[in-house]
Design a protein around this motif. Structure first.
Motif, mmCIF file in Angstrom:
data_model
loop_
_atom_site.group_PDB
_atom_site.id
_atom_site.type_symbol
_atom_site.label_atom_id
_atom_site.label_comp_id
_atom_site.label_asym_id
_atom_site.label_seq_id
_atom_site.Cartn_x
_atom_site.Cartn_y
_atom_site.Cartn_z
ATOM 1 N N ARG A 26 0.820 -1.216 -0.151
ATOM 2 C CA ARG A 26 -0.019 0.002 -0.165
ATOM 3 C C ARG A 26 0.791 1.224 0.133
ATOM 4 N NH1 ARG A 26 -3.443 -1.068 5.052
ATOM 5 N NH2 ARG A 26 -1.486 -2.000 5.640
ATOM 6 N N GLN A 27 2.228 1.296 0.132
ATOM 7 C CA GLN A 27 2.843 2.296 0.464
ATOM 8 C C GLN A 27 2.973 2.863 -1.191
ATOM 9 O OE1 GLN A 27 3.782 -0.699 1.023
ATOM 10 N NE2 GLN A 27 5.868 -1.153 0.048
ATOM 11 N N ALA A 28 3.220 4.375 -1.222
ATOM 12 C CA ALA A 28 3.246 5.197 -2.308
ATOM 13 C C ALA A 28 4.635 4.984 -2.888
ATOM 14 C CB ALA A 28 2.780 6.757 -2.033
ATOM 15 N N VAL A 29 4.591 5.011 -4.114
ATOM 16 C CA VAL A 29 5.827 4.798 -5.225
ATOM 17 C C VAL A 29 5.697 5.612 -6.093
ATOM 18 C CG1 VAL A 29 6.977 3.415 -6.624
ATOM 19 C CG2 VAL A 29 6.033 2.342 -4.428
ATOM 20 N N SER A 30 6.924 6.697 -6.501
ATOM 21 C CA SER A 30 6.671 7.408 -7.484
ATOM 22 C C SER A 30 7.420 6.762 -9.036
ATOM 23 C CB SER A 30 7.552 8.586 -7.162
ATOM 24 O OG SER A 30 7.023 9.393 -6.155
ATOM 25 N N LEU A 31 6.427 7.167 -9.966
ATOM 26 C CA LEU A 31 7.036 6.621 -11.373
ATOM 27 C C LEU A 31 7.267 8.087 -11.706
ATOM 28 C CD1 LEU A 31 7.341 4.550 -13.288
ATOM 29 C CD2 LEU A 31 5.070 5.081 -14.169
ATOM 30 N N THR A 32 8.525 8.192 -12.393
ATOM 31 C CA THR A 32 9.140 9.251 -13.054
ATOM 32 C C THR A 32 9.507 8.916 -14.444
ATOM 33 O OG1 THR A 32 10.139 10.097 -10.891
ATOM 34 C CG2 THR A 32 10.928 11.062 -12.946
ATOM 35 N N ILE A 33 9.027 9.750 -15.242
ATOM 36 C CA ILE A 33 9.129 9.255 -16.726
ATOM 37 C C ILE A 33 10.336 9.950 -17.423
ATOM 38 C CG2 ILE A 33 8.099 9.448 -19.110
ATOM 39 C CD1 ILE A 33 5.278 9.415 -17.713
ATOM 40 N N PRO A 35 13.821 10.718 -16.920
ATOM 41 C CA PRO A 35 15.285 10.393 -16.296
ATOM 42 C C PRO A 35 16.371 11.312 -16.093
ATOM 43 C CG PRO A 35 15.302 9.622 -18.591
ATOM 44 C CD PRO A 35 14.106 10.282 -18.469
ATOM 45 N N PHE A 36 16.321 12.386 -16.772
ATOM 46 C CA PHE A 36 17.271 13.238 -16.647
ATOM 47 C C PHE A 36 16.782 14.296 -15.544
ATOM 48 C CE2 PHE A 36 17.568 12.213 -20.874
ATOM 49 C CZ PHE A 36 18.643 11.378 -21.157
ATOM 50 N N ASN A 37 15.458 14.588 -15.221
ATOM 51 C CA ASN A 37 15.185 15.347 -14.042
ATOM 52 C C ASN A 37 14.280 14.587 -13.401
ATOM 53 O OD1 ASN A 37 14.384 17.659 -12.463
ATOM 54 N ND2 ASN A 37 13.604 18.665 -13.989
ATOM 55 N N PRO A 38 14.534 13.763 -12.485
ATOM 56 C CA PRO A 38 13.522 12.803 -11.706
ATOM 57 C C PRO A 38 12.480 13.891 -10.739
ATOM 58 C CG PRO A 38 15.975 11.995 -11.162
ATOM 59 C CD PRO A 38 15.719 13.460 -12.123
ATOM 60 N N GLY A 39 12.819 14.876 -10.558
ATOM 61 C CA GLY A 39 11.905 15.850 -9.439
ATOM 62 C C GLY A 39 11.025 16.519 -10.338
ATOM 63 N N ASN A 40 10.890 16.349 -11.758
ATOM 64 C CA ASN A 40 9.833 17.053 -12.368
ATOM 65 C C ASN A 40 8.462 16.604 -12.080
ATOM 66 O OD1 ASN A 40 8.422 18.342 -14.443
ATOM 67 N ND2 ASN A 40 9.557 17.641 -15.966
ATOM 68 N N PRO A 41 7.751 17.555 -11.626
ATOM 69 C CA PRO A 41 6.387 17.098 -10.957
ATOM 70 C C PRO A 41 5.506 16.934 -12.000
ATOM 71 C CG PRO A 41 6.872 19.514 -10.420
ATOM 72 C CD PRO A 41 8.064 18.918 -11.082
ATOM 73 N N LEU A 42 5.831 17.359 -13.314
ATOM 74 C CA LEU A 42 4.701 17.207 -14.651
ATOM 75 C C LEU A 42 5.042 15.805 -15.010
ATOM 76 C CD1 LEU A 42 5.276 20.553 -16.226
ATOM 77 C CD2 LEU A 42 3.153 19.752 -14.898
ATOM 78 N N LEU A 43 6.279 15.038 -14.735
ATOM 79 C CA LEU A 43 6.257 13.846 -15.473
ATOM 80 C C LEU A 43 6.636 12.753 -14.197
ATOM 81 C CD1 LEU A 43 8.761 14.823 -18.329
ATOM 82 C CD2 LEU A 43 6.335 14.031 -18.098
ATOM 83 N N SER A 44 6.216 13.052 -12.906
ATOM 84 C CA SER A 44 6.177 12.058 -11.891
ATOM 85 C C SER A 44 4.817 11.979 -11.183
ATOM 86 C CB SER A 44 7.016 12.685 -10.951
ATOM 87 O OG SER A 44 8.427 12.951 -11.261
ATOM 88 N N TYR A 45 4.732 10.448 -11.335
ATOM 89 C CA TYR A 45 3.306 10.243 -10.738
ATOM 90 C C TYR A 45 3.454 9.292 -9.602
ATOM 91 C CZ TYR A 45 2.439 11.719 -15.325
ATOM 92 O OH TYR A 45 2.170 12.284 -16.648
ATOM 93 N N SER A 46 2.683 9.474 -8.327
ATOM 94 C CA SER A 46 2.833 8.714 -7.290
ATOM 95 C C SER A 46 1.607 7.856 -6.889
ATOM 96 C CB SER A 46 3.055 9.894 -6.025
ATOM 97 O OG SER A 46 3.282 8.881 -5.071
ATOM 98 N N ALA A 47 1.787 6.625 -6.710
ATOM 99 C CA ALA A 47 0.556 5.851 -6.357
ATOM 100 C C ALA A 47 1.003 4.664 -5.553
ATOM 101 C CB ALA A 47 -0.119 5.398 -7.588
ATOM 102 N N PRO A 48 0.028 3.818 -4.871
ATOM 103 C CA PRO A 48 0.370 2.725 -4.349
ATOM 104 C C PRO A 48 1.197 1.679 -5.097
ATOM 105 C CG PRO A 48 -1.729 3.391 -3.700
ATOM 106 C CD PRO A 48 -1.261 4.250 -4.717
ATOM 107 N N LEU A 49 2.107 0.793 -4.716
ATOM 108 C CA LEU A 49 2.632 -0.076 -5.618
ATOM 109 C C LEU A 49 1.852 -0.968 -6.344
ATOM 110 C CD1 LEU A 49 5.570 -1.255 -6.605
ATOM 111 C CD2 LEU A 49 5.689 -2.396 -4.527
ATOM 112 N N PHE A 50 0.811 -1.511 -5.599
ATOM 113 C CA PHE A 50 -0.090 -2.233 -6.266
ATOM 114 C C PHE A 50 -0.708 -2.028 -7.291
ATOM 115 C CE2 PHE A 50 -3.224 -0.350 -3.256
ATOM 116 C CZ PHE A 50 -4.149 -0.468 -4.002
ATOM 117 N N VAL A 51 -1.049 -0.564 -7.366
ATOM 118 C CA VAL A 51 -1.595 0.127 -8.625
ATOM 119 C C VAL A 51 -0.723 -0.072 -9.878
ATOM 120 C CG1 VAL A 51 -2.394 2.227 -9.566
ATOM 121 C CG2 VAL A 51 -2.944 1.555 -7.215
#
Length: 110
Positions: A26-33, A35-51
Motif C-alpha cells: 500500500r505504500q506510495a511509489v513514484s514513477l518518473t518518466i 530520467p534526466f530530471n527525476p524531480g519534475n512534478p509534471l512527469l512524476s506520478y505517485s501511487a501505491p505499488l499495487f496500482v
C-alpha cells in the motif's frame, strides 16, 4: 459444473493472492518518466505499488492479446477464404444436383 470448478480452483486463489498483494503493497511509489530530471512534478506520478503492478499486468495482457491477434491474422484470412470456397462448392453441388435430377439414376455400387 465446469465453470464452478474453474472458479474454485483458479479464480478464488488468484483473488486471495491479489488481495494479499494489494494489502501488503500500500505504500506510495513514484514513477518518473523523465530520467534526466527525476524531480519534475509534471512527469512524476505517485501511487501505491499495487496500482503500478496491476497496471503493468493489464498493459502486458493487452499487448500480448494484440500480438496474438496480429500473428493469427493469416489464419483468420485463410479461414475466410476457405469458407467462401466451401460455399461456392456447395452452390455448384446444389446446381449440379438439380440438373442431374432429370437424368436417370445410376445403380449404386454398394
Amino acid at each position: 459444473m465446469v465453470n464452478r470448478i474453474v472458479v474454485v480452483l483458479i479464480l478464488l486463489p488468484l483473488a486471495v493472492i491479489l488481495i494479499a498483494l494489494s494489502v501488503a503493497n500500500r505504500q506510495a511509489v513514484s514513477l518518473t518518466i523523465d530520467p534526466f530530471n527525476p524531480g519534475n512534478p509534471l512527469l512524476s506520478y505517485s501511487a501505491p505499488l499495487f496500482v503500478w503492478l496491476f497496471l503493468a499486468l493489464i498493459v502486458g495482457l493487452v499487448l500480448g492479446s494484440l500480438a496474438t491477434w496480429y500473428n493469427q491474422g493469416k489464419h483468420r484470412k485463410l479461414a475466410r477464404q476457405r469458407k467462401l470456397e466451401a460455399e461456392l462448392l456447395r452452390k455448384e453441388a446444389r446446381k449440379a444436383s438439380a440438373e442431374n435430377t432429370s437424368t436417370p439414376n445410376l445403380p449404386s455400387l454398394h
